[in-house]
Design a protein around this motif. Structure first.
Motif, PDB file in Angstrom:
ATOM      1  N   TYR A 147       6.760  24.865  -3.725  1.00  0.00           N
ATOM      2  CA  TYR A 147       7.664  24.016  -2.805  1.00  0.00           C
ATOM      3  C   TYR A 147       9.156  24.454  -2.769  1.00  0.00           C
ATOM      4  O   TYR A 147       9.652  24.053  -1.794  1.00  0.00           O
ATOM      5  CB  TYR A 147       7.556  22.524  -3.233  1.00  0.00           C
ATOM      6  CG  TYR A 147       8.096  22.154  -4.628  1.00  0.00           C
ATOM      7  CD1 TYR A 147       9.330  21.995  -4.865  1.00  0.00           C
ATOM      8  CD2 TYR A 147       7.363  22.120  -5.755  1.00  0.00           C
ATOM      9  CE1 TYR A 147       9.994  21.633  -6.268  1.00  0.00           C
ATOM     10  CE2 TYR A 147       7.913  21.668  -6.891  1.00  0.00           C
ATOM     11  CZ  TYR A 147       9.122  21.640  -6.973  1.00  0.00           C
ATOM     12  OH  TYR A 147       9.756  21.078  -8.581  1.00  0.00           O
ATOM     13  N   ASP A 148       9.391  25.224  -3.683  1.00  0.00           N
ATOM     14  CA  ASP A 148      10.683  25.613  -3.594  1.00  0.00           C
ATOM     15  C   ASP A 148      10.870  26.872  -2.610  1.00  0.00           C
ATOM     16  O   ASP A 148      10.022  27.937  -3.057  1.00  0.00           O
ATOM     17  CB  ASP A 148      11.565  26.157  -5.052  1.00  0.00           C
ATOM     18  CG  ASP A 148      12.910  26.747  -4.974  1.00  0.00           C
ATOM     19  OD1 ASP A 148      13.637  26.023  -5.126  1.00  0.00           O
ATOM     20  OD2 ASP A 148      13.194  27.951  -4.751  1.00  0.00           O
ATOM     21  N   PRO A 149      11.658  26.929  -1.457  1.00  0.00           N
ATOM     22  CA  PRO A 149      11.637  27.889  -0.686  1.00  0.00           C
ATOM     23  C   PRO A 149      11.933  29.385  -1.133  1.00  0.00           C
ATOM     24  O   PRO A 149      11.376  30.378  -0.899  1.00  0.00           O
ATOM     25  CB  PRO A 149      12.708  27.515   0.545  1.00  0.00           C
ATOM     26  CG  PRO A 149      12.839  26.107   0.160  1.00  0.00           C
ATOM     27  CD  PRO A 149      12.486  25.728  -1.141  1.00  0.00           C
ATOM     28  N   LEU A 150      13.019  29.371  -2.238  1.00  0.00           N
ATOM     29  CA  LEU A 150      13.295  30.783  -2.665  1.00  0.00           C
ATOM     30  C   LEU A 150      12.321  31.204  -3.607  1.00  0.00           C
ATOM     31  O   LEU A 150      12.011  32.326  -3.544  1.00  0.00           O
ATOM     32  CB  LEU A 150      14.630  30.442  -3.234  1.00  0.00           C
ATOM     33  CG  LEU A 150      15.424  31.965  -4.041  1.00  0.00           C
ATOM     34  CD1 LEU A 150      15.561  32.891  -2.846  1.00  0.00           C
ATOM     35  CD2 LEU A 150      16.891  31.591  -4.574  1.00  0.00           C
ATOM     36  N   LEU A 200       7.667  16.362   1.212  1.00  0.00           N
ATOM     37  CA  LEU A 200       7.246  14.758   1.629  1.00  0.00           C
ATOM     38  C   LEU A 200       6.974  14.541   2.910  1.00  0.00           C
ATOM     39  O   LEU A 200       6.129  13.661   3.166  1.00  0.00           O
ATOM     40  CB  LEU A 200       8.513  14.239   1.078  1.00  0.00           C
ATOM     41  CG  LEU A 200       8.779  14.242  -0.810  1.00  0.00           C
ATOM     42  CD1 LEU A 200      10.226  13.484  -0.790  1.00  0.00           C
ATOM     43  CD2 LEU A 200       7.627  13.431  -1.371  1.00  0.00           C
ATOM     44  N   LEU A 201       7.743  15.336   3.723  1.00  0.00           N
ATOM     45  CA  LEU A 201       7.527  15.093   5.138  1.00  0.00           C
ATOM     46  C   LEU A 201       6.052  15.564   5.577  1.00  0.00           C
ATOM     47  O   LEU A 201       5.455  14.960   6.599  1.00  0.00           O
ATOM     48  CB  LEU A 201       8.643  15.677   6.078  1.00  0.00           C
ATOM     49  CG  LEU A 201       9.834  15.296   5.908  1.00  0.00           C
ATOM     50  CD1 LEU A 201      11.079  16.153   6.817  1.00  0.00           C
ATOM     51  CD2 LEU A 201       9.971  13.741   6.457  1.00  0.00           C
ATOM     52  N   ASP A 202       5.488  16.514   4.994  1.00  0.00           N
ATOM     53  CA  ASP A 202       4.159  16.974   5.260  1.00  0.00           C
ATOM     54  C   ASP A 202       3.063  16.508   4.591  1.00  0.00           C
ATOM     55  O   ASP A 202       1.808  16.428   4.872  1.00  0.00           O
ATOM     56  CB  ASP A 202       3.977  18.501   4.902  1.00  0.00           C
ATOM     57  CG  ASP A 202       4.965  19.510   5.681  1.00  0.00           C
ATOM     58  OD1 ASP A 202       5.290  19.078   6.819  1.00  0.00           O
ATOM     59  OD2 ASP A 202       5.266  20.751   5.274  1.00  0.00           O
ATOM     60  N   LYS A 203       3.724  15.207   3.729  1.00  0.00           N
ATOM     61  CA  LYS A 203       2.605  14.430   3.020  1.00  0.00           C
ATOM     62  C   LYS A 203       1.733  15.213   2.130  1.00  0.00           C
ATOM     63  O   LYS A 203       0.642  15.045   2.015  1.00  0.00           O
ATOM     64  CB  LYS A 203       1.909  13.384   3.830  1.00  0.00           C
ATOM     65  CG  LYS A 203       2.921  12.703   4.559  1.00  0.00           C
ATOM     66  CD  LYS A 203       2.140  11.637   5.389  1.00  0.00           C
ATOM     67  CE  LYS A 203       3.127  10.681   6.282  1.00  0.00           C
ATOM     68  NZ  LYS A 203       2.147   9.804   7.051  1.00  0.00           N
ATOM     69  N   LYS A 221       9.661  10.508  -3.851  1.00  0.00           N
ATOM     70  CA  LYS A 221      10.860  10.385  -3.350  1.00  0.00           C
ATOM     71  C   LYS A 221      11.978  10.314  -4.494  1.00  0.00           C
ATOM     72  O   LYS A 221      12.939  10.634  -4.308  1.00  0.00           O
ATOM     73  CB  LYS A 221      11.022   8.972  -2.534  1.00  0.00           C
ATOM     74  CG  LYS A 221      10.404   9.058  -1.244  1.00  0.00           C
ATOM     75  CD  LYS A 221      10.457   7.531  -0.490  1.00  0.00           C
ATOM     76  CE  LYS A 221       9.861   7.533   0.721  1.00  0.00           C
ATOM     77  NZ  LYS A 221       9.763   6.243   1.357  1.00  0.00           N
ATOM     78  N   ALA A 222      11.170  10.163  -5.625  1.00  0.00           N
ATOM     79  CA  ALA A 222      12.178   9.986  -6.797  1.00  0.00           C
ATOM     80  C   ALA A 222      12.645  11.412  -7.201  1.00  0.00           C
ATOM     81  O   ALA A 222      13.907  11.707  -7.571  1.00  0.00           O
ATOM     82  CB  ALA A 222      11.453   9.528  -8.209  1.00  0.00           C
ATOM     83  N   THR A 223      11.808  12.267  -6.876  1.00  0.00           N
ATOM     84  CA  THR A 223      12.053  13.776  -6.996  1.00  0.00           C
ATOM     85  C   THR A 223      13.642  14.215  -5.997  1.00  0.00           C
ATOM     86  O   THR A 223      14.387  14.775  -6.485  1.00  0.00           O
ATOM     87  CB  THR A 223      11.155  14.806  -6.684  1.00  0.00           C
ATOM     88  OG1 THR A 223       9.929  14.218  -7.451  1.00  0.00           O
ATOM     89  CG2 THR A 223      11.333  16.158  -7.358  1.00  0.00           C
ATOM     90  N   PHE A 224      13.338  13.789  -4.884  1.00  0.00           N
ATOM     91  CA  PHE A 224      14.514  13.944  -3.861  1.00  0.00           C
ATOM     92  C   PHE A 224      15.535  13.401  -4.275  1.00  0.00           C
ATOM     93  O   PHE A 224      16.745  13.557  -4.196  1.00  0.00           O
ATOM     94  CB  PHE A 224      13.844  13.443  -2.578  1.00  0.00           C
ATOM     95  CG  PHE A 224      14.680  13.273  -1.403  1.00  0.00           C
ATOM     96  CD1 PHE A 224      15.221  14.644  -0.657  1.00  0.00           C
ATOM     97  CD2 PHE A 224      15.652  12.251  -1.355  1.00  0.00           C
ATOM     98  CE1 PHE A 224      16.283  14.447   0.276  1.00  0.00           C
ATOM     99  CE2 PHE A 224      16.707  11.901  -0.225  1.00  0.00           C
ATOM    100  CZ  PHE A 224      17.103  13.218   0.427  1.00  0.00           C
ATOM    101  N   ILE A 225      15.577  11.867  -4.879  1.00  0.00           N
ATOM    102  CA  ILE A 225      16.771  11.148  -5.213  1.00  0.00           C
ATOM    103  C   ILE A 225      17.440  11.885  -6.357  1.00  0.00           C
ATOM    104  O   ILE A 225      18.492  11.816  -6.418  1.00  0.00           O
ATOM    105  CB  ILE A 225      16.214   9.652  -5.245  1.00  0.00           C
ATOM    106  CG1 ILE A 225      15.617   9.023  -4.332  1.00  0.00           C
ATOM    107  CG2 ILE A 225      17.383   9.126  -6.344  1.00  0.00           C
ATOM    108  CD1 ILE A 225      15.406   7.556  -4.748  1.00  0.00           C
TER     109      ILE A 225
END
Length: 243
Positions: A147-150, A200-203, A221-225
């Motif tokens: 999930y990390d782009p880099l 998250l947006l791609d579910k 969402k906790a990861t995002f927060i």
């Protein structure tokens, strides 16, 4: 007949092979195709196979769920159970955040200064989170690049990342090169947060690598927060330093 399932807990090609082999061994299964990045398993079968039977064939590391691609407003969704299950899975993350916050408060309670609290919180955050990543460095890097782009473009970045976190933790705790540490925090967590948001947006149902692979945490969402809190602290501190 063909069914599509979501499989969580897969972090590398070895996991993918294990899942394929386990499901393929079930009677009535004619073919299995697992997509590691999408956390999906496409299973061809001659007779219907229950989720329980599929789960029993897998090790405890993996969880399998039926993917409903035609869900609409009138579908029956057991929201309380799902939320409860998700909270139980995220309990270690909340517990660690509680410990870090409490220790940072205790370190500064006698002569309170918000800036010092934030620096201690960020330093402890990096120390604890890097520790869990070091427990399975290879597994973390495989999971992180999902999930990390880099890390997707530069796989070695996933191997180096825990060392970066450890270094940042040392800088914050010792109060050395704070502006540099804050800028690096904004950059690396900004990149990761972008990837988390897209996931998250791609579910997509994938494992979060924030606490390595020892604790199996779902991407939520906790990861995002948690990332957003760190970024806000870093931005606030930079503004205060240069104002």
């Amino acid at each position: 007949m063909t069914h599509v399932y979501t499989v969580t807990g897969m972090t590398c090609s070895g996991c993918k092979a294990s899942v394929e082999k386990a499901i393929q061994s079930i009677d009535s299964v004619t073919n299995v195709s697992v997509n590691l990045e999408q956390s999906e398993a496409v299973v061809n079968m001659t007779n219907h196979i229950s989720i329980k039977k599929l789960q029993d064939a897998l090790s405890d590391k993996f969880q399998i769920f039926e993917t409903n691609t035609s869900k609409n407003l009138f579908d029956t969704i057991d929201i309380p159970e799902n939320n409860s299950s998700q909270l139980r899975q995220l309990f270690p993350l909340f517990l660690i955040f509680g410990y870090i916050t409490t220790i940072a408060i205790l370190l500064n309670i006698r002569a309170w200064e918000t800036s010092n609290f934030m620096l201690d919180f960020m330093g402890l955050f990096y120390f604890v989170f890097s520790f869990f990543k070091f427990l399975d460095l290879k597994g973390f890097s495989e999971s992180f690049k999902m999930y990390d782009p880099l890390a997707k473009v530069v796989p070695k970045y996933g191997v180096v990342y825990p060392f970066i976190e450890l270094g940042l933790g040392l800088l914050f705790i010792t109060r050395v090169q704070i502006p540099l540490a804050l800028i690096i925090t904004i950059i690396i967590l900004g990149i990761t947060t972008f990837g988390v948001t897209k996931t998250l947006l791609d579910k997509k149902s994938i494992q979060c690598a924030c606490l390595g692979t020892t604790l199996k945490l779902p991407m939520t969402k906790a990861t995002f927060i948690e990332n957003t809190i760190m970024i806000i602290m870093a931005v606030w501190m930079l503004i205060k330093i240069y104002n």
